[in-house]
Design an enzyme around this catalytic site. Structure first.
Site, PDB file in Angstrom:
ATOM      1  N   LYS A  18      -0.130   3.347   4.013  1.00  0.00           N
ATOM      2  CA  LYS A  18       0.981   3.547   4.943  1.00  0.00           C
ATOM      3  C   LYS A  18       1.550   2.190   5.342  1.00  0.00           C
ATOM      4  CE  LYS A  18       0.921   6.736   8.174  1.00  0.00           C
ATOM      5  NZ  LYS A  18       0.483   7.593   9.327  1.00  0.00           N
ATOM      6  N   ILE A  19       2.856   2.070   5.141  1.00  0.00           N
ATOM      7  CA  ILE A  19       3.565   0.829   5.440  1.00  0.00           C
ATOM      8  C   ILE A  19       4.692   1.141   6.432  1.00  0.00           C
ATOM      9  CG2 ILE A  19       4.946  -1.042   4.486  1.00  0.00           C
ATOM     10  CD1 ILE A  19       2.213  -1.198   3.347  1.00  0.00           C
TER      11      ILE A  19
END
Length: 217
Positions: free
Chosen positions: A84-85
């Site tokens: 997750k960015i």
């Protein structure tokens, strides 16, 4: 539509997996802290061992170099980890690099269709529009899903729409109708998907009739 569980509680993940509904898991630092997790790496491995589906693990850094280092480490923990960015310029840059390296990403904190378009152009595997948070401030969160779906279909993006911040079963239903690829939800919401008062009433009546039949035998 795939169902992901938004939690870090292993017991909830195990129960959802036993129902046969679990297609993946999303987590974040807040959920980890709420579950009392101290060893994040071990916990991600534990989650990944329960479900063969994608497990979103979030980076903590906000710099390009820091996100890349964390992403590579997280991806090394299990083959089904998705990194997750956050949607920030450095995050988009990191997504492009990670895409080139074959590391799947989930671009989180999406609140506009243009943000989703940018993330898809960078090569994000998933984009996570946060619907409930938009509803909280008076916007129609579901309109965001509709617009992203149209944009992705217009240009043939393979990026999946992972609808997040879902607060109730109606959110899940609307996401399914609008073409979201994935709905990630808390355990309580997933349990509510089973429930309907007429189902409960019907089952109670069937059991009562059965008891009457055998009571008179």
């Amino acid at each position: 539509m795939r169902f992901f569980l938004d939690t870090a509680v292993l017991a909830e993940i195990e129960e959802a997996a036993a129902w046969g509904l679990l297609d993946g898991v999303t987590t974040n630092p807040s959920l980890m802290a709420k579950a009392g997790v101290r060893d994040f790496d071990a916990h991600y491995r534990a989650i990944a061992s329960i479900t063969p589906g994608p497990v979103s693990a979030e980076v903590l850094s906000t710099t390009y170099e820091g996100m890349l280092a964390e992403a590579r480490h997280l991806y090394s923990l299990a083959e089904n980890i998705v990194v997750k960015i956050p949607f920030i310029p450095a995050g988009v840059q990191a997504i492009r690099t990670l895409h080139a390296e074959g590391i799947p990403t989930n671009c989180t904190l999406i609140f506009s269709p243009l943000q989703a378009l940018i993330a898809a152009k960078a090569g994000a595997t998933y984009v996570s529009p946060f619907l409930g948070r938009l509803d909280d401030i008076g916007h129609e969160g579901m309109e965001l899903v509709r617009q992203i779906r149209q944009i992705f279909d217009n240009y043939g993006f393979e990026t999946k729409i992972l609808a997040a911040s879902l607060r109730h079963p109606q959110h899940v239903l609307q996401c399914a109708l609008e073409g979201a690829d994935v709905a990630t939800m808390p355990f309580a919401v997933m349990k509510q998907l089973f429930q309907h008062p007429l189902t409960d009433k019907g089952l109670a009546q069937f059991l009562a009739d059965y008891q009457k039949l055998h009571a008179g035998a």
